[in-house]
Design a protein around this motif. Structure first.
Motif, mmCIF file in Angstrom:
data_model
loop_
_atom_site.group_PDB
_atom_site.id
_atom_site.type_symbol
_atom_site.label_atom_id
_atom_site.label_comp_id
_atom_site.label_asym_id
_atom_site.label_seq_id
_atom_site.Cartn_x
_atom_site.Cartn_y
_atom_site.Cartn_z
ATOM 1 N N ASP A 59 0.369 -1.454 0.079
ATOM 2 C CA ASP A 59 -0.099 0.353 0.111
ATOM 3 C C ASP A 59 1.089 1.335 -0.131
ATOM 4 O OD1 ASP A 59 -2.065 1.985 -0.172
ATOM 5 O OD2 ASP A 59 -2.310 1.328 2.680
ATOM 6 N N THR A 123 -7.559 -8.638 -0.430
ATOM 7 C CA THR A 123 -7.419 -7.967 1.219
ATOM 8 C C THR A 123 -6.879 -6.012 1.435
ATOM 9 O OG1 THR A 123 -5.845 -8.977 1.122
ATOM 10 C CG2 THR A 123 -7.406 -9.320 2.770
ATOM 11 N N ARG A 126 -8.790 -3.846 0.071
ATOM 12 C CA ARG A 126 -9.808 -3.018 0.691
ATOM 13 C C ARG A 126 -9.071 -2.242 1.678
ATOM 14 N NH1 ARG A 126 -11.552 -8.186 -0.116
ATOM 15 N NH2 ARG A 126 -10.687 -9.774 1.427
ATOM 16 N N GLN A 127 -7.825 -2.437 1.833
ATOM 17 C CA GLN A 127 -7.209 -1.326 2.633
ATOM 18 C C GLN A 127 -7.174 -0.338 2.003
ATOM 19 O OE1 GLN A 127 -3.417 -3.389 3.739
ATOM 20 N NE2 GLN A 127 -3.040 -1.145 4.401
ATOM 21 N N GLN A 128 -7.034 0.052 0.765
ATOM 22 C CA GLN A 128 -6.702 0.969 0.138
ATOM 23 C C GLN A 128 -7.784 1.668 0.093
ATOM 24 O OE1 GLN A 128 -5.410 -0.777 -3.696
ATOM 25 N NE2 GLN A 128 -2.750 -0.883 -2.561
ATOM 26 N N THR A 130 -10.151 1.881 2.401
ATOM 27 C CA THR A 130 -10.307 2.880 3.533
ATOM 28 C C THR A 130 -9.661 4.075 3.732
ATOM 29 O OG1 THR A 130 -8.302 1.904 4.819
ATOM 30 C CG2 THR A 130 -10.783 1.130 4.924
ATOM 31 N N LYS A 131 -8.605 4.484 2.956
ATOM 32 C CA LYS A 131 -8.179 5.862 2.976
ATOM 33 C C LYS A 131 -8.667 6.782 1.921
ATOM 34 C CE LYS A 131 -4.632 4.361 1.800
ATOM 35 N NZ LYS A 131 -2.969 4.024 0.594
#
Length: 154
Positions: A59, A123, A126-128, A130-131
């Motif tokens: 990320d 995953t 999905r983490q990206q 959230t930004k």
């Protein structure tokens, strides 16, 4: 004395590590923006593809703040024909709503849906996601981070 040949020269590729990435805050004004073009700009910034240290499996992206989400447009007759659907899993549980209905109820979700569709389905994606911060109006609570405004047309 040993002579090195070209094939023996050691080459190394630099990969970004989690602690080494410098994250910035990016502001995108969606007033008059085409939905797809705005979403690609936001997805590129979220993934970090605009940085030289981009690594596909890490990320490296920035935080993205989108304002004026209620002023995004679609070209042609897509505003009348585009539909968003969700399925509950039960018989008769398919719910649909048009683009216009979605823009009246929750314009933030329209942009979130478009950007999430351009991120990896893992995953990491999905983490990206959230930004991504989307707001319907021109005000946002992230002024302390000093976001740099970028143009979605570029």
């Amino acid at each position: 004395m040993q002579v090195r040949r070209r094939s023996q020269v050691k080459k190394s590729t630099q990969f970004a590590k989690a602690g080494e990435v410098e994250r910035k805050w990016v502001l995108i004004d969606a007033e008059g923006a085409t939905l797809g073009r705005l979403a690609t700009t936001a997805a590129m910034a979220l993934r970090g593809k605009n940085k030289p240290q981009y690594t596909p499996n890490a990320d490296t992206g920035d935080f993205v703040v989108v304002i004026n989400a209620d002023k995004v447009v679609l070209t042609g007759v897509k505003a009348n024909h585009k539909e968003y659907w969700r399925y509950s899993g039960y018989l008769g549980g398919l719910k649909t709503e048009s683009f216009r209905e979605a823009m009246e109820k929750h314009p933030e979700r329209v942009i979130e849906h478009a950007v999430k569709g351009m991120l990896p389905k893992t995953t990491l994606g999905r983490q990206q996601a959230t930004k991504l911060k989307v707001y319907a109006g021109p005000e946002h609570p992230h002024m302390a981070q000093n976001p740099v405004q970028i143009d979605w047309r570029a």
